[in-house]
Scaffold this active site. Structure first.
Site, mmCIF file in Angstrom:
data_model
loop_
_atom_site.group_PDB
_atom_site.id
_atom_site.type_symbol
_atom_site.label_atom_id
_atom_site.label_comp_id
_atom_site.label_asym_id
_atom_site.label_seq_id
_atom_site.Cartn_x
_atom_site.Cartn_y
_atom_site.Cartn_z
ATOM 1 N N ARG A 110 -7.147 -30.321 19.845
ATOM 2 C CA ARG A 110 -5.714 -30.565 19.658
ATOM 3 C C ARG A 110 -5.067 -30.988 20.983
ATOM 4 O O ARG A 110 -4.185 -31.838 21.016
ATOM 5 C CB ARG A 110 -5.027 -29.296 19.110
ATOM 6 C CG ARG A 110 -3.538 -29.497 18.863
ATOM 7 C CD ARG A 110 -2.877 -28.313 18.188
ATOM 8 N NE ARG A 110 -2.771 -27.169 19.071
ATOM 9 C CZ ARG A 110 -2.299 -25.985 18.703
ATOM 10 N NH1 ARG A 110 -1.920 -25.787 17.462
ATOM 11 N NH2 ARG A 110 -2.220 -24.998 19.564
ATOM 12 N N LYS A 113 -2.351 -21.306 11.510
ATOM 13 C CA LYS A 113 -1.082 -20.762 10.991
ATOM 14 C C LYS A 113 -0.095 -21.898 10.684
ATOM 15 O O LYS A 113 0.478 -21.953 9.604
ATOM 16 C CB LYS A 113 -0.459 -19.792 12.011
ATOM 17 C CG LYS A 113 -1.341 -18.597 12.349
ATOM 18 C CD LYS A 113 -0.656 -17.629 13.301
ATOM 19 C CE LYS A 113 -0.438 -18.174 14.694
ATOM 20 N NZ LYS A 113 -1.666 -18.314 15.499
ATOM 21 N N ARG A 150 4.168 -10.951 16.809
ATOM 22 C CA ARG A 150 2.982 -11.003 17.671
ATOM 23 C C ARG A 150 2.805 -9.718 18.476
ATOM 24 O O ARG A 150 1.842 -9.608 19.243
ATOM 25 C CB ARG A 150 3.114 -12.178 18.636
ATOM 26 C CG ARG A 150 2.330 -13.424 18.210
ATOM 27 C CD ARG A 150 2.647 -14.540 19.185
ATOM 28 N NE ARG A 150 1.622 -15.534 19.282
ATOM 29 C CZ ARG A 150 1.640 -16.714 18.655
ATOM 30 N NH1 ARG A 150 2.610 -16.994 17.829
ATOM 31 N NH2 ARG A 150 0.687 -17.589 18.854
ATOM 32 N N ARG A 166 0.418 -30.523 24.526
ATOM 33 C CA ARG A 166 0.812 -29.135 24.798
ATOM 34 C C ARG A 166 0.145 -28.623 26.064
ATOM 35 O O ARG A 166 -1.066 -28.735 26.225
ATOM 36 C CB ARG A 166 0.432 -28.243 23.602
ATOM 37 C CG ARG A 166 1.503 -28.256 22.530
ATOM 38 C CD ARG A 166 1.105 -27.463 21.332
ATOM 39 N NE ARG A 166 0.832 -26.061 21.598
ATOM 40 C CZ ARG A 166 0.757 -25.128 20.663
ATOM 41 N NH1 ARG A 166 0.953 -25.462 19.412
ATOM 42 N NH2 ARG A 166 0.481 -23.874 20.973
ATOM 43 N N ARG A 225 -4.934 -16.842 26.194
ATOM 44 C CA ARG A 225 -4.242 -16.657 24.906
ATOM 45 C C ARG A 225 -5.083 -15.786 23.969
ATOM 46 O O ARG A 225 -4.535 -14.964 23.232
ATOM 47 C CB ARG A 225 -3.955 -18.016 24.256
ATOM 48 C CG ARG A 225 -2.810 -18.751 24.957
ATOM 49 C CD ARG A 225 -2.802 -20.225 24.630
ATOM 50 N NE ARG A 225 -2.434 -20.504 23.257
ATOM 51 C CZ ARG A 225 -2.595 -21.691 22.681
ATOM 52 N NH1 ARG A 225 -3.124 -22.694 23.360
ATOM 53 N NH2 ARG A 225 -2.232 -21.867 21.440
#
Ligand code: B4P
Length: 190
Positions: A128, A14, A89, A134, A145
């Site tokens: 990532r 996204k 969401r 993160r 998630r």
């Protein structure tokens, strides 16, 4: 206004494809994930609340997110349109967005649904995590998630399918090839 929702599970691209959309169309961009991470990095009260949820792979409460979108849209009165990245969401967020956009006499024109298999999502997010810093890019949180996405976010797609604005996009392949499909879908409603 041209309003685009970029939709998909965590790691589906996204944020990545939003960058391409920004470059190609003269639109404003809101990423609720980026805004929340900014609140965390500047140690605000909202950031502390958000971090508690994000580190567990849960969604941040609807009222917090809807408040953020409300103040963002208030500054966008003269925009050509908006890319909504990572929002809505939940169905409650989608309904709230529809009500807010009504006050500007506009609506969502297209919802781009990025399809990526779970194994690929996990690989991307772990990768990532090696450089992003993160705290939600670790295997345990990624699994939660994905569950959160299936339970709370996927129903948003039915909301947009009923309105006839959802378009499926194959989210595996090169970033450019995926964007070519996205561009076709956006140009069709422009
Ligand atoms: P977000 O910040 O929205 O992030 P995301 O879903 O993890 O990532 P995205 O899909 O944007 O992936 P990206 O392009 O970076 O959310 C984080 C958290 O914030 C949520 O879990 C939640 O707690 C909270 N939150 C945010 N919005 C909320 C809301 N509305 N309500 C409640 N809570 C909210 O891509 C991922 C990786 O894949 C990158 O490394 C990228 O380089 C790579 N990649 C992209 N495209 C690729 C391709 N085609 N091939 C290979 N790799 C690719």
């Amino acid at each position: 206004m041209l309003n685009i929702v970029i939709f998909g599970p965590p790691g589906s691209g996204k944020g990545t494809q939003s960058e391409n959309l920004i470059k190609t169309y003269n639109l404003e961009h809101i990423s609720t994930g980026d805004l929340l991470r900014k609140e965390i990095s500047t140690n605000t009260q909202l950031g502390a609340l958000a971090k508690g949820h994000m580190d567990k792979g849960e969604l941040v409460p609807d009222d917090v997110i809807i408040g953020m979108i409300d103040s963002f849209l208030d500054k966008m009165k003269n925009a050509n349109g908006v890319i909504f990245d990572g929002f809505p969401r939940t169905v409650a967020q989608a309904e709230a967005l529809q009500e807010l956009l009504k006050t500007y006499k506009t609506d969502v024109n297209v919802t781009l649904n990025l399809n990526v298999p779970d194994e690929e999502l996990i690989t991307r997010l772990i990768e990532r995590g090696k450089t992003s810093g993160r705290s939600d890019d670790n295997l345990e949180t990624i699994k939660t998630r994905l569950q959160t996405y299936n339970n709370q976010t996927k129903p948003v797609l039915d909301f947009y399918k009923k309105q006839g604005v959802a378009v499926d996009i194959k989210g595996v392949g090169t970033i450019d090839a995926i964007f070519a499909d996205i561009k076709k879908a956006v140009d069709a409603v422009k």
